[in-house]
Design a protein around this motif. Structure first.
Motif, PDB file in Angstrom:
ATOM      1  N   ASP A   1       0.827  -1.211   0.000  1.00 31.04           N
ATOM      2  CA  ASP A   1       0.000   0.000   0.000  1.00 31.04           C
ATOM      3  C   ASP A   1       0.860   1.260   0.000  1.00 31.04           C
ATOM      4  O   ASP A   1       0.546   2.233  -0.694  1.00 31.04           O
ATOM      5  N   VAL A   2       1.942   1.245   0.765  1.00 32.49           N
ATOM      6  CA  VAL A   2       2.863   2.389   0.773  1.00 32.49           C
ATOM      7  C   VAL A   2       3.377   2.626  -0.643  1.00 32.49           C
ATOM      8  O   VAL A   2       3.385   3.757  -1.140  1.00 32.49           O
ATOM      9  N   TRP A   3       3.809   1.548  -1.317  1.00 35.52           N
ATOM     10  CA  TRP A   3       4.341   1.669  -2.679  1.00 35.52           C
ATOM     11  C   TRP A   3       3.286   2.246  -3.624  1.00 35.52           C
ATOM     12  O   TRP A   3       3.546   3.209  -4.337  1.00 35.52           O
ATOM     13  N   GLU A   4       2.108   1.650  -3.625  1.00 32.65           N
ATOM     14  CA  GLU A   4       1.081   2.091  -4.577  1.00 32.65           C
ATOM     15  C   GLU A   4       0.596   3.507  -4.289  1.00 32.65           C
ATOM     16  O   GLU A   4       0.401   4.301  -5.211  1.00 32.65           O
ATOM     17  N   PHE A   5       0.424   3.846  -3.033  1.00 31.52           N
ATOM     18  CA  PHE A   5       0.015   5.201  -2.679  1.00 31.52           C
ATOM     19  C   PHE A   5       1.137   6.179  -3.054  1.00 31.52           C
ATOM     20  O   PHE A   5       0.891   7.233  -3.633  1.00 31.52           O
ATOM     21  N   GLY A   6       2.375   5.799  -2.740  1.00 33.81           N
ATOM     22  CA  GLY A   6       3.522   6.655  -3.050  1.00 33.81           C
ATOM     23  C   GLY A   6       3.709   6.889  -4.524  1.00 33.81           C
ATOM     24  O   GLY A   6       4.017   8.015  -4.949  1.00 33.81           O
ATOM     25  N   ILE A   7       3.526   5.868  -5.332  1.00 35.24           N
ATOM     26  CA  ILE A   7       3.616   6.011  -6.796  1.00 35.24           C
ATOM     27  C   ILE A   7       2.573   7.001  -7.292  1.00 35.24           C
ATOM     28  O   ILE A   7       2.818   7.782  -8.199  1.00 35.24           O
ATOM     29  N   ASN A   8       1.412   6.964  -6.711  1.00 33.02           N
ATOM     30  CA  ASN A   8       0.312   7.810  -7.163  1.00 33.02           C
ATOM     31  C   ASN A   8       0.370   9.238  -6.632  1.00 33.02           C
ATOM     32  O   ASN A   8      -0.242  10.133  -7.208  1.00 33.02           O
TER      33      ASN A   8
ATOM     34  N   LYS B   1      -9.235  15.010   3.204  1.00 33.73           N
ATOM     35  CA  LYS B   1     -10.617  15.490   3.299  1.00 33.73           C
ATOM     36  C   LYS B   1     -11.145  15.741   1.896  1.00 33.73           C
ATOM     37  O   LYS B   1     -10.466  16.336   1.058  1.00 33.73           O
ATOM     38  N   ASP B   2     -12.369  15.287   1.661  1.00 37.05           N
ATOM     39  CA  ASP B   2     -13.045  15.506   0.386  1.00 37.05           C
ATOM     40  C   ASP B   2     -12.198  15.084  -0.815  1.00 37.05           C
ATOM     41  O   ASP B   2     -12.133  15.778  -1.831  1.00 37.05           O
ATOM     42  N   GLY B   3     -11.525  13.938  -0.677  1.00 37.98           N
ATOM     43  CA  GLY B   3     -10.761  13.396  -1.793  1.00 37.98           C
ATOM     44  C   GLY B   3      -9.463  14.134  -2.085  1.00 37.98           C
ATOM     45  O   GLY B   3      -8.902  14.006  -3.166  1.00 37.98           O
ATOM     46  N   ARG B   4      -8.972  14.903  -1.121  1.00 33.98           N
ATOM     47  CA  ARG B   4      -7.731  15.651  -1.298  1.00 33.98           C
ATOM     48  C   ARG B   4      -6.818  15.432  -0.105  1.00 33.98           C
ATOM     49  O   ARG B   4      -7.279  15.240   1.013  1.00 33.98           O
ATOM     50  N   LEU B   5      -5.534  15.512  -0.370  1.00 34.00           N
ATOM     51  CA  LEU B   5      -4.521  15.485   0.669  1.00 34.00           C
ATOM     52  C   LEU B   5      -3.960  16.895   0.784  1.00 34.00           C
ATOM     53  O   LEU B   5      -3.498  17.466  -0.210  1.00 34.00           O
ATOM     54  N   THR B   6      -4.029  17.454   1.960  1.00 34.14           N
ATOM     55  CA  THR B   6      -3.468  18.783   2.203  1.00 34.14           C
ATOM     56  C   THR B   6      -2.532  18.690   3.393  1.00 34.14           C
ATOM     57  O   THR B   6      -2.949  18.272   4.473  1.00 34.14           O
TER      58      THR B   6
ATOM     59  N   PRO C   1      -5.029  16.226  -5.242  1.00 35.15           N
ATOM     60  CA  PRO C   1      -6.202  15.351  -5.304  1.00 35.15           C
ATOM     61  C   PRO C   1      -5.779  13.887  -5.245  1.00 35.15           C
ATOM     62  O   PRO C   1      -4.737  13.507  -5.780  1.00 35.15           O
ATOM     63  N   LEU C   2      -6.577  13.077  -4.568  1.00 33.06           N
ATOM     64  CA  LEU C   2      -6.328  11.637  -4.538  1.00 33.06           C
ATOM     65  C   LEU C   2      -6.950  11.031  -5.790  1.00 33.06           C
ATOM     66  O   LEU C   2      -8.153  11.186  -6.016  1.00 33.06           O
ATOM     67  N   ASN C   3      -6.130  10.364  -6.606  1.00 33.08           N
ATOM     68  CA  ASN C   3      -6.708   9.688  -7.761  1.00 33.08           C
ATOM     69  C   ASN C   3      -7.434   8.429  -7.285  1.00 33.08           C
ATOM     70  O   ASN C   3      -7.452   8.128  -6.082  1.00 33.08           O
ATOM     71  N   ALA C   4      -8.054   7.707  -8.196  1.00 33.94           N
ATOM     72  CA  ALA C   4      -8.892   6.563  -7.821  1.00 33.94           C
ATOM     73  C   ALA C   4      -8.118   5.528  -6.998  1.00 33.94           C
ATOM     74  O   ALA C   4      -8.633   5.000  -6.004  1.00 33.94           O
ATOM     75  N   LYS C   5      -6.880   5.242  -7.374  1.00 32.29           N
ATOM     76  CA  LYS C   5      -6.088   4.233  -6.662  1.00 32.29           C
ATOM     77  C   LYS C   5      -5.741   4.711  -5.252  1.00 32.29           C
ATOM     78  O   LYS C   5      -5.897   3.976  -4.279  1.00 32.29           O
ATOM     79  N   ALA C   6      -5.274   5.954  -5.127  1.00 27.43           N
ATOM     80  CA  ALA C   6      -4.911   6.495  -3.816  1.00 27.43           C
ATOM     81  C   ALA C   6      -6.138   6.591  -2.912  1.00 27.43           C
ATOM     82  O   ALA C   6      -6.066   6.303  -1.717  1.00 27.43           O
TER      83      ALA C   6
END
Length: 185
Positions: free
Chosen positions: A30-37, A54-59, A72-77
């Motif tokens: 999960d770290v790898w896939e989130f990090g790639i994205n 929050k609301d599909g975004r990382l701030t 913005p968090l894409n679908a995978k993240a």
């Protein structure tokens, strides 16, 4: 510190999370896939708190630069985030250490060293020098391959210069030489 590489082959890229879950843990995958994205520096990636999403975004404020990253968090993240938060609703960090031997110890994220070891071990299996920067470098390299827009890649990685970005994503003199040889007008 050993120099690590960006992954250049899409098939190898797809095999990494599978190998991480098999040879380490699903959390490392999960770290790898989130990090790639997300293309974050490892210190920022491991420091993500539930409250940063929050609301599909990382701030968050980047630790190295002090700049605010609003991504913005894409679908995978987003899927990874939802899965972790559902499985560990009382968590504080997205990638929280779950190996605490003492319940009274302070809640903390995974260590950079444990992630680096898991990535290095998988890198040895696939023949790529993987490390904690490989996710960010790979994201930049694939965006560059798709767009050929180094300024765009530099902006995504929040680098101060395109020269730094070229070196960071592994564009070498032999890559540039190949461009001269392959593109005949």
């Amino acid at each position: 510190m050993q120099e690590v590489e960006a992954v250049r082959d899409e098939n190898i890229l797809k095999s990494i999370p599978v190998l991480l879950s098999k040879h380490s843990t699903q959390q490392m995958a999960d770290v790898w896939e989130f990090g790639i994205n997300m293309a974050l520096r490892i210190s920022d990636l491991l420091g993500i708190r539930y409250s940063d999403i929050k609301d599909g975004r990382l701030t968050m404020v980047e630790s190295k630069t002090g700049k605010v990253a609003d991504i913005p968090l894409n679908a995978k993240a987003l899927a990874i985030t939802k899965s972790i938060m559902k499985e560990y609703p009382e968590g504080e960090f997205l990638f929280q250490s779950r190996n605490s031997r003492n319940i009274s110890t302070r809640i903390k994220p995974l260590s950079r060293q444990s992630v680096a070891k898991a990535f290095k071990d998988v890198g040895e299996i696939i023949g790529v020098k993987l490390g904690t920067h490989s996710m960010r470098k790979t994201r930049g390299r694939f965006l560059y391959a798709k767009t050929n827009d180094i300024a765009r890649v530099s902006k995504m990685l929040r680098h101060s210069s395109t020269g730094v970005t070229l070196k960071y994503i592994g564009i070498t003199k032999s890559d540039i030489d190949a461009d001269f040889n392959e593109m005949v007008l």
